[in-house]
Design an enzyme around this catalytic site. Structure first.
Site, PDB file in Angstrom:
ATOM      1  N   TYR A 161     -16.610  17.266 -15.576  1.00 28.37           N
ATOM      2  CA  TYR A 161     -17.009  15.863 -15.717  1.00 28.37           C
ATOM      3  C   TYR A 161     -18.034  15.514 -14.636  1.00 28.37           C
ATOM      4  CZ  TYR A 161     -16.499  10.847 -14.732  1.00 28.37           C
ATOM      5  OH  TYR A 161     -16.739   9.530 -14.449  1.00 28.37           O
ATOM      6  N   LYS A 166      -8.058   6.195 -19.315  1.00 22.66           N
ATOM      7  CA  LYS A 166      -8.367   6.723 -20.628  1.00 22.66           C
ATOM      8  C   LYS A 166      -7.163   6.629 -21.569  1.00 22.66           C
ATOM      9  CE  LYS A 166     -12.386   7.769 -18.752  1.00 22.66           C
ATOM     10  NZ  LYS A 166     -12.207   7.705 -17.301  1.00 22.66           N
ATOM     11  N   ASP A 171      -7.167  18.916 -14.719  1.00 21.50           N
ATOM     12  CA  ASP A 171      -7.472  17.563 -15.201  1.00 21.50           C
ATOM     13  C   ASP A 171      -7.040  17.509 -16.666  1.00 21.50           C
ATOM     14  OD1 ASP A 171      -8.632  15.240 -16.239  1.00 21.50           O
ATOM     15  OD2 ASP A 171     -10.384  15.373 -14.937  1.00 21.50           O
ATOM     16  N   ARG A 206       0.843  -1.194   0.000  1.00 21.85           N
ATOM     17  CA  ARG A 206       0.000   0.000   0.000  1.00 21.85           C
ATOM     18  C   ARG A 206       0.880   1.247   0.000  1.00 21.85           C
ATOM     19  NH1 ARG A 206      -1.979  -0.050   4.801  1.00 21.85           N
ATOM     20  NH2 ARG A 206      -0.652   1.658   5.552  1.00 21.85           N
TER      21      ARG A 206
END
Length: 398
Positions: free
Chosen positions: A120, A218, A193, A67
């Protein structure tokens, strides 16, 4: 990234210093030097949760628990940081996990954020339905309108100006350098972004932004087979703060997801060239088509953000939105009629996708100031033979 979080033989510092590092070179080599033990030219998938320590506190390469850090994830984080010209990269389980970590790291209850009025839908939902209950205030403003952004700032309260450029799904363009100046005046961070553009087309940190956000699902992943997110900080100190919260909150990218994303990044440049070329052909078809009332694409000279896009983007991307004559029902019909364009959410993969934002990706914004037009169709233009894509749209619009 500090050596404490880097596997030997797998860091950008090991790369040759006597050659130029162009984008495509960094995409293939940054963080991805051949494995020191075996010589493998692709970073191994370290599918491991914990690591043997050489005595109490004696960590090999800085690894103790995956982690906190994992060598495959480190390779991805170093690569993304290099592509965005940043000081520190961090990889997450999704783009929204990256956004949530960032906002909780740099904001506190009672603080305020200026968000795009065409953000978004998932980002809007995070602010309106999750962080609003936490006590984080927010105001939508047109990112391309400097006066509107300034008017939305709350002196002493605004900690972040959030920007998408190009925006999702209206393809709005914001002047990153101009927003950076406004953010500095307000004592706020500028967060961009950069998912739609990818670092191949645009590097916000070089224009004054403080943090870049990506849904690596993406264009970076590029093959619709992995979900992920990333943050890249311009400042090493801020990067360390974000890394602390990444570890404390725990929504990290797994090693296989990190490996898949790295595999996609290696071909990002050549894919983006094809995405852009195909999109420009499709825009020529749509622009002036009898069934289309408006085409939203920064590459069009008539686009309100075209001049800014020319200055800050290498090309205009593979995302195209358009509005159809006949309203919402007609837009839905066009989405249903395509045969090669797949009706699906997401974007940035090698295959072409079509969607109705109002009923799909941006349904969460319905009834709000960020609601998108019902007659809007969004395309993620893939890398197929462009004549096949043109024929498919022709028959769908007929």
């Amino acid at each position: 990234m500090s050596a404490a979080h880097s596997a030997p033989g797998n860091t950008p510092q090991d790369a040759p210093r006597d050659i130029a590092h162009g984008f495509e070179t960094l995409a293939i080599h940054a963080g991805q030097e051949p494995d020191a033990l075996t010589g493998a030219v692709v970073p191994p998938i370290y599918q491991v949760s914990t690591y043997k320590q050489d005595g109490v506190g004696g960590l090999r390469g800085g690894y103790e628990y995956s982690r906190s850090a994992n060598p495959t994830r480190t390779a991805l984080e170093d690569c993304v940081a290099a592509l965005e010209a940043g000081a520190r990269g961090l990889a997450f389980a999704s783009g929204l996990a990256a956004e949530d970590c960032l906002l909780r790291a740099v904001c506190a209850p009672g603080d305020h954020v200026v968000i795009p009025n065409d953000a978004y839908g998932g980002t809007f939902r995070l602010f309106a339905k999750v962080l609003d209950r936490w006590g984080l205030g927010w105001t939508p403003a047109a990112s391309g309108d400097a006066a509107a952004v300034r008017a939305a700032i709350r002196p002493g309260k605004t900690k972040v100006i959030w920007c998408e450029t190009p925006s999702n799904p209206l393809l709005g363009v914001a002047d990153i350098a101009g927003l950076a100046d406004i953010a500095r005046e307000a004592g706020a961070l500028l967060v961009v972004d950069n998912t739609f553009a990818s670092p191949y087309l645009q590097q916000p940190l070089t224009l004054g932004a403080d943090v870049v956000v990506h849904s690596t699902t993406k264009y970076m992943g590029g093959h619709s087979d992995v979900v992920g997110g990333a943050l890249v900080a311009a400042d090493a100190g801020l990067g360390e703060k974000l890394a602390y919260h990444q570890n404390a909150m725990g929504a990290v990218a797994g090693p296989f997801d990190a490996w898949l994303t790295l595999r996609g990044i290696r071909t990002l440049g050549v894919r983006m060239d094809r995405h852009c070329a195909n999109a420009e052909r499709i825009v020529r078809l749509l622009d002036g088509h009898a069934s289309v009332t408006e085409v939203l694409y920064p590459g069009l000279p008539g686009h309100p953000g075209h001049d800014v896009a020319v200055k800050q983007m290498k090309a205009y991307g593979g995302m195209v939105s358009f509005r159809v004559a006949g309203g919402e029902q007609r837009a839905v019909e066009v989405c249903d009629r395509t045969k090669l364009f797949t009706l699906a959410e997401s974007l940035g993969g090698v295959e072409s996708l079509i969607e109705h934002p109002g009923r799909m990706t941006h349904a969460s914004a319905a009834g709000s100031a960020l609601e998108v037009p019902g007659d809007l169709v969004r395309l993620s233009v893939g890398i197929e033979t462009v004549d096949d894509l043109l024929a498919d749209l022709e028959q769908a619009l007929r």
